[in-house]
Motif scaffolding. Structure first.
Motif, PDB file in Angstrom:
ATOM      1  N   THR A 172       0.802  -1.226   0.000  1.00  0.00           N
ATOM      2  CA  THR A 172       0.000   0.000   0.000  1.00  0.00           C
ATOM      3  C   THR A 172       0.836   1.277   0.000  1.00  0.00           C
ATOM      4  O   THR A 172       0.408   2.303  -0.519  1.00  0.00           O
ATOM      5  CB  THR A 172      -0.937   0.027   1.225  1.00  0.00           C
ATOM      6  OG1 THR A 172      -0.146  -0.134   2.424  1.00  0.00           O
ATOM      7  CG2 THR A 172      -1.957  -1.093   1.145  1.00  0.00           C
ATOM      8  N   SER A 173       2.035   1.204   0.533  1.00  0.00           N
ATOM      9  CA  SER A 173       2.865   2.405   0.648  1.00  0.00           C
ATOM     10  C   SER A 173       3.885   2.533  -0.475  1.00  0.00           C
ATOM     11  O   SER A 173       4.863   3.271  -0.343  1.00  0.00           O
ATOM     12  CB  SER A 173       3.604   2.398   1.993  1.00  0.00           C
ATOM     13  OG  SER A 173       4.468   1.264   2.073  1.00  0.00           O
ATOM     14  N   ILE A 174       3.670   1.849  -1.580  1.00  0.00           N
ATOM     15  CA  ILE A 174       4.699   1.756  -2.607  1.00  0.00           C
ATOM     16  C   ILE A 174       5.059   3.108  -3.230  1.00  0.00           C
ATOM     17  O   ILE A 174       6.156   3.300  -3.740  1.00  0.00           O
ATOM     18  CB  ILE A 174       4.282   0.746  -3.702  1.00  0.00           C
ATOM     19  CG1 ILE A 174       5.504   0.309  -4.513  1.00  0.00           C
ATOM     20  CG2 ILE A 174       3.171   1.310  -4.586  1.00  0.00           C
ATOM     21  CD1 ILE A 174       5.283  -0.943  -5.334  1.00  0.00           C
ATOM     22  N   LEU A 175       4.161   4.091  -3.166  1.00  0.00           N
ATOM     23  CA  LEU A 175       4.436   5.412  -3.741  1.00  0.00           C
ATOM     24  C   LEU A 175       4.940   6.416  -2.704  1.00  0.00           C
ATOM     25  O   LEU A 175       5.052   7.607  -3.019  1.00  0.00           O
ATOM     26  CB  LEU A 175       3.179   5.982  -4.411  1.00  0.00           C
ATOM     27  CG  LEU A 175       2.684   5.312  -5.686  1.00  0.00           C
ATOM     28  CD1 LEU A 175       1.511   6.095  -6.266  1.00  0.00           C
ATOM     29  CD2 LEU A 175       3.790   5.185  -6.727  1.00  0.00           C
ATOM     30  N   SER A 176       5.259   5.963  -1.522  1.00  0.00           N
ATOM     31  CA  SER A 176       5.589   6.901  -0.433  1.00  0.00           C
ATOM     32  C   SER A 176       6.771   7.813  -0.767  1.00  0.00           C
ATOM     33  O   SER A 176       6.822   8.952  -0.292  1.00  0.00           O
ATOM     34  CB  SER A 176       5.869   6.129   0.855  1.00  0.00           C
ATOM     35  OG  SER A 176       6.960   5.231   0.678  1.00  0.00           O
ATOM     36  N   ALA A 177       7.706   7.334  -1.584  1.00  0.00           N
ATOM     37  CA  ALA A 177       8.894   8.135  -1.905  1.00  0.00           C
ATOM     38  C   ALA A 177       8.766   8.875  -3.235  1.00  0.00           C
ATOM     39  O   ALA A 177       9.752   9.452  -3.715  1.00  0.00           O
ATOM     40  CB  ALA A 177      10.127   7.231  -1.947  1.00  0.00           C
ATOM     41  N   PHE A 178       7.546   8.878  -3.814  1.00  0.00           N
ATOM     42  CA  PHE A 178       7.374   9.434  -5.156  1.00  0.00           C
ATOM     43  C   PHE A 178       6.212  10.431  -5.191  1.00  0.00           C
ATOM     44  O   PHE A 178       5.095  10.099  -5.616  1.00  0.00           O
ATOM     45  CB  PHE A 178       7.135   8.305  -6.165  1.00  0.00           C
ATOM     46  CG  PHE A 178       8.221   7.266  -6.176  1.00  0.00           C
ATOM     47  CD1 PHE A 178       9.431   7.516  -6.811  1.00  0.00           C
ATOM     48  CD2 PHE A 178       8.046   6.045  -5.531  1.00  0.00           C
ATOM     49  CE1 PHE A 178      10.441   6.560  -6.825  1.00  0.00           C
ATOM     50  CE2 PHE A 178       9.043   5.086  -5.533  1.00  0.00           C
ATOM     51  CZ  PHE A 178      10.252   5.340  -6.183  1.00  0.00           C
ATOM     52  N   PRO A 179       6.449  11.669  -4.752  1.00  0.00           N
ATOM     53  CA  PRO A 179       5.357  12.650  -4.673  1.00  0.00           C
ATOM     54  C   PRO A 179       4.715  12.967  -6.027  1.00  0.00           C
ATOM     55  O   PRO A 179       3.486  13.181  -6.089  1.00  0.00           O
ATOM     56  CB  PRO A 179       6.033  13.891  -4.082  1.00  0.00           C
ATOM     57  CG  PRO A 179       7.503  13.692  -4.332  1.00  0.00           C
ATOM     58  CD  PRO A 179       7.731  12.216  -4.271  1.00  0.00           C
ATOM     59  N   HIS A 180       5.494  13.010  -7.092  1.00  0.00           N
ATOM     60  CA  HIS A 180       4.904  13.308  -8.395  1.00  0.00           C
ATOM     61  C   HIS A 180       4.010  12.169  -8.875  1.00  0.00           C
ATOM     62  O   HIS A 180       2.952  12.417  -9.476  1.00  0.00           O
ATOM     63  CB  HIS A 180       5.999  13.598  -9.426  1.00  0.00           C
ATOM     64  CG  HIS A 180       6.676  14.909  -9.228  1.00  0.00           C
ATOM     65  ND1 HIS A 180       7.779  15.045  -8.393  1.00  0.00           N
ATOM     66  CD2 HIS A 180       6.410  16.146  -9.718  1.00  0.00           C
ATOM     67  CE1 HIS A 180       8.163  16.306  -8.394  1.00  0.00           C
ATOM     68  NE2 HIS A 180       7.358  16.998  -9.182  1.00  0.00           N
ATOM     69  N   LEU A 181       4.412  10.942  -8.591  1.00  0.00           N
ATOM     70  CA  LEU A 181       3.561   9.806  -8.943  1.00  0.00           C
ATOM     71  C   LEU A 181       2.302   9.769  -8.085  1.00  0.00           C
ATOM     72  O   LEU A 181       1.233   9.367  -8.560  1.00  0.00           O
ATOM     73  CB  LEU A 181       4.334   8.492  -8.797  1.00  0.00           C
ATOM     74  CG  LEU A 181       5.266   8.136  -9.965  1.00  0.00           C
ATOM     75  CD1 LEU A 181       6.109   6.920  -9.618  1.00  0.00           C
ATOM     76  CD2 LEU A 181       4.471   7.891 -11.235  1.00  0.00           C
ATOM     77  N   GLN A 182       2.410  10.199  -6.842  1.00  0.00           N
ATOM     78  CA  GLN A 182       1.215  10.282  -6.002  1.00  0.00           C
ATOM     79  C   GLN A 182       0.212  11.262  -6.606  1.00  0.00           C
ATOM     80  O   GLN A 182      -0.990  10.975  -6.706  1.00  0.00           O
ATOM     81  CB  GLN A 182       1.592  10.723  -4.592  1.00  0.00           C
ATOM     82  CG  GLN A 182       2.384   9.693  -3.799  1.00  0.00           C
ATOM     83  CD  GLN A 182       2.835  10.233  -2.455  1.00  0.00           C
ATOM     84  OE1 GLN A 182       2.124  10.994  -1.803  1.00  0.00           O
ATOM     85  NE2 GLN A 182       4.026   9.855  -2.026  1.00  0.00           N
ATOM     86  N   GLY A 183       0.709  12.432  -7.003  1.00  0.00           N
ATOM     87  CA  GLY A 183      -0.165  13.423  -7.622  1.00  0.00           C
ATOM     88  C   GLY A 183      -0.731  12.934  -8.935  1.00  0.00           C
ATOM     89  O   GLY A 183      -1.926  13.134  -9.230  1.00  0.00           O
TER      90      GLY A 183
END
Length: 222
Positions: A172-183
């Protein structure tokens, strides 16, 4: 007005799921004929409906389309989700090829031995966060747009979101280090056609379970 596309595959994700996502993103309604028995599959092969004796197969525009990448390219081109020029098409193609390599690991994961599956999740997660996601994080940062290519939705955006979604089911936290991918994930998930596809009542398939795996073996195993 032509007839709706008809998708021939099992009632599960597999290699058809990217095609479902893309048709939905394009706002195209489609029908599905699920393979449930080995006899159904043999009938398709005997009727010369499968060019290489494999599914997925999509009946569309008077053709019987096979090979996942070719089907995706056709749908994307037809519905203006494949860039506006050769450079954009090539970028989209490169990005999609990378994601499909990662998706292939996800597709095959349910067929591994149960004792190996946790280790494979760790391996997929490591590959995603070390090899694939940093690439797309940088692309989005450098591009400065909502979308990966140009400033409009493309096949690349759809496949990337599908990949993120499938991996988040496992980590579930796989995008935690990727703010642009989160957006990116939030914005693309709210594109109206995609938002509709993400609703529980859509034709989006759930994660594969033991029943799906057994059906695959029953229909396709030699």
């Amino acid at each position: 007005m032509g007839s709706r596309p008809k998708l021939h595959y099992l009632n599960g994700r597999g290699r058809m799921e990217s095609i479902r996502w893309l048709l939905a993103a394009a706002g195209v309604e489609f029908d599905e004929e699920f393979l449930e028995t080995r006899e159904q599959f043999q009938k398709l092969k005997n009727g010369n409906h499968l060019l290489f004796q494999q599914v997925p197969m999509v009946e569309m525009d008077g053709m019987k389309l096979v090979q996942t990448r070719s089907i995706l390219h056709y749908i994307a081109e037809k519905h203006r989700l494949f860039g506006n020029n050769l450079k954009e098409k090539t970028l989209i193609d490169m990005y999609v090829e990378g994601m499909l390599d990662l998706l292939e690991m996800i597709v095959m994961h349910p067929f591994s031995k149960p004792e190996d599956q946790p280790k494979e999740v760790v391996s997929m997660t490591e590959k995603a966060v070390s090899r694939y996601f940093p690439v797309f994080e940088k692309i989005l940062k450098d591009h400065g747009q909502t979308f990966l290519v140009g400033n409009q939705l493309s096949l690349a955006d759809v496949v990337l979101l599908q990949t993120i979604s499938a991996l988040e089911e496992k980590t579930t936290s796989i995008l935690s280090a990727f703010p642009h991918l989160q957006g990116f994930s939030k914005k693309i998930s709210n594109v109206p056609t995609i938002k509709k596809f993400l609703e529980p009542s859509s034709k989006k398939k759930p994660p594969p379970d033991d029943t799906y795996v057994k059906n695959v073996y029953a229909i396709f195993a030699p």
